[in-house]
Scaffold this motif. Structure first.
Motif, PDB file in Angstrom:
ATOM      1  N   LEU A   8       1.382   9.399  -7.337  1.00  0.00           N
ATOM      2  CA  LEU A   8       2.624   9.999  -6.830  1.00  0.00           C
ATOM      3  C   LEU A   8       3.697  10.028  -7.906  1.00  0.00           C
ATOM      4  O   LEU A   8       3.855   9.062  -8.660  1.00  0.00           O
ATOM      5  N   GLU A  12      -3.763   5.543  -9.040  1.00  0.00           N
ATOM      6  CA  GLU A  12      -3.324   4.658  -7.950  1.00  0.00           C
ATOM      7  C   GLU A  12      -3.287   5.444  -6.638  1.00  0.00           C
ATOM      8  O   GLU A  12      -2.858   6.589  -6.611  1.00  0.00           O
ATOM      9  N   TYR A  13      -3.702   4.758  -5.570  1.00  0.00           N
ATOM     10  CA  TYR A  13      -3.846   5.452  -4.280  1.00  0.00           C
ATOM     11  C   TYR A  13      -2.997   4.838  -3.172  1.00  0.00           C
ATOM     12  O   TYR A  13      -2.842   3.623  -3.100  1.00  0.00           O
ATOM     13  N   SER A  39       9.339   3.815  -3.484  1.00  0.00           N
ATOM     14  CA  SER A  39       8.257   2.958  -3.009  1.00  0.00           C
ATOM     15  C   SER A  39       7.117   3.896  -2.634  1.00  0.00           C
ATOM     16  O   SER A  39       7.322   4.873  -1.906  1.00  0.00           O
ATOM     17  N   ALA A  40       5.923   3.601  -3.154  1.00  0.00           N
ATOM     18  CA  ALA A  40       4.791   4.507  -2.938  1.00  0.00           C
ATOM     19  C   ALA A  40       4.492   4.662  -1.452  1.00  0.00           C
ATOM     20  O   ALA A  40       4.122   5.748  -0.992  1.00  0.00           O
ATOM     21  N   VAL A  92       7.466  -5.392  -1.952  1.00  0.00           N
ATOM     22  CA  VAL A  92       6.501  -4.547  -1.238  1.00  0.00           C
ATOM     23  C   VAL A  92       5.185  -4.632  -2.008  1.00  0.00           C
ATOM     24  O   VAL A  92       5.027  -3.989  -3.051  1.00  0.00           O
ATOM     25  N   SER A  93       4.284  -5.503  -1.536  1.00  0.00           N
ATOM     26  CA  SER A  93       3.040  -5.829  -2.266  1.00  0.00           C
ATOM     27  C   SER A  93       3.346  -6.212  -3.708  1.00  0.00           C
ATOM     28  O   SER A  93       2.574  -5.891  -4.622  1.00  0.00           O
ATOM     29  N   ASP A  94       4.440  -6.831  -3.933  1.00  0.00           N
ATOM     30  CA  ASP A  94       4.902  -7.247  -5.262  1.00  0.00           C
ATOM     31  C   ASP A  94       5.740  -8.508  -5.094  1.00  0.00           C
ATOM     32  O   ASP A  94       6.230  -8.777  -3.990  1.00  0.00           O
ATOM     33  N   THR A 116       9.368  -0.867  -5.307  1.00  0.00           N
ATOM     34  CA  THR A 116      10.327  -1.802  -4.711  1.00  0.00           C
ATOM     35  C   THR A 116       9.775  -3.221  -4.728  1.00  0.00           C
ATOM     36  O   THR A 116       8.698  -3.462  -4.174  1.00  0.00           O
ATOM     37  N   ILE A 168       7.952   4.771  -9.665  1.00  0.00           N
ATOM     38  CA  ILE A 168       6.511   4.559  -9.465  1.00  0.00           C
ATOM     39  C   ILE A 168       5.712   5.504 -10.373  1.00  0.00           C
ATOM     40  O   ILE A 168       4.505   5.634 -10.217  1.00  0.00           O
ATOM     41  N   TYR A 227      -2.443   0.474   0.582  1.00  0.00           N
ATOM     42  CA  TYR A 227      -2.551   0.621  -0.865  1.00  0.00           C
ATOM     43  C   TYR A 227      -4.009   0.394  -1.266  1.00  0.00           C
ATOM     44  O   TYR A 227      -4.703  -0.402  -0.636  1.00  0.00           O
ATOM     45  N   ALA A 265       6.544  -1.500 -10.808  1.00  0.00           N
ATOM     46  CA  ALA A 265       6.818  -0.159 -10.270  1.00  0.00           C
ATOM     47  C   ALA A 265       7.198  -0.272  -8.809  1.00  0.00           C
ATOM     48  O   ALA A 265       6.641  -1.094  -8.082  1.00  0.00           O
TER      49      ALA A 265
END
Ligand code: SAM
Length: 270
Positions: free
Chosen positions: A190, A213-214, A115-116, A90-92, A87, A12, A161, A85
């Motif tokens: 991160l 990115e947050y 994973s963030a 996971v939102s991807d 996994t 990430i 996210y 970036a």
């Protein structure tokens, strides 16, 4: 014997986080499905890997890729899915290919890794015994209002996210929904050079000029063990409905928050 669909996690931020097994799998598979061939190509190049074949897998193309992926798996070849970036799934992209592979009785496995969401929640200092992954909040309208009202009642730690240009607006909406005293941990960039973690309450947190990115980690609402009275329930219902929730959703959320039965709570809405 079918091949295996591999979900391969990638860094990430810090390239040193690419797992040795990820490199092995990406070098061995017949097809690498990725969001951006250039970006994944650079990662592979950095690892000394040349993919046999690559295909673009994003929210628009994932569905159309299913037949091709099942064809490779059906002929005994392995396929990897990576995202830009973290996994996949996971939102991807990833979930639809996994579903299709399972439905076709193919093997599905993973090379787990960054994973963030997991990194943020585990360094947050908030309760990690139970947490909920919220991904990105809906951008506007009733869906957003409903999700915010659910977060207001959520007893578990929530992980969200957010993109930089929406970070302040989301913090302000969370403050309005959950009140200024709720603890929040804002993590940014991160594993990168400018990794930042800011801890505070929704009413007091100052994240400065949003950049990068947050991930927001929001404390759950404290569980009150004293039984909720009908008046308490009515007040919570009124608030949730005023925030845009349907009666049905409000009843579910308030029942969860108060420990009262959903049926009793729903009766109070009519
Ligand atoms: N699949 C990824 C994962 O496992 O974390 C998430 C992909 S999602 C499209 C991208 C969002 O994840 C960003 O908008 C941000 O909220 C979060 N994110 C990804 N990398 C991050 C990082 N290094 N620092 C903070 N947040 C990150």
């Amino acid at each position: 014997m079918s091949g295996t669909l591999w979900l391969v996690a990638t860094p990430i931020g810090n390239l040193g986080d690419l797992q040795p097994r990820a490199i092995e799998v990406l070098a061995a598979v017949e097809l690498v499905c990725c969001e951006d061939t250039r970006r994944t190509g650079l990662l592979l190049h950095h690892s000394g890997v040349k993919a046999k074949r690559m295909a673009v897998c994003n929210e628009h193309t994932e569905h159309d890729l299913i037949d091709r992926v099942l064809g490779v798996l059906g002929s005994g070849g392995d396929v990897a899915v990576v995202s830009d970036a973290g996994t996949p799934g996971v939102s991807d992209p990833g979930e639809r290919l996994v579903r299709a592979a399972i439905d076709a009785s193919c093997n599905v496995s993973s090379v787990p890794g960054p994973s963030a969401a997991v990194m943020a929640v585990t360094i947050s200092g908030l309760d990690t015994s139970r947490f909920v992954f919220e991904g990105f909040l809906p951008r506007k309208g009733r869906e957003r209002a409903t999700r915010l009202a659910e977060l207001a009642c959520e007893p578990r730690t929530s992980v969200l996210y957010e993109a930089p240009h929406r970070a302040l607006r989301t913090l302000s909406d969370l403050c309005e929904a959950c009140g200024p005293n709720r603890d929040i941990v804002v993590t940014r960039e991160l594993t990168k050079m400018h990794e930042t973690v800011v801890r505070g309450t929704l009413g007091s947190i100052d994240i400065g000029e949003p950049r990068g990115e947050y991930v927001f980690v929001l404390a759950g609402v404290p569980i009150d063990n004293t039984p909720a009275t009908d008046q308490d329930v009515q007040r919570l219902l009124d608030e949730a409905i005023a925030d845009g929730m349907s009666k049905r959703d409000a009843a579910t959320a308030v029942a969860q928050q108060t420990g009262r039965s959903r049926r009793d709570v729903y009766q109070l809405t009519i």
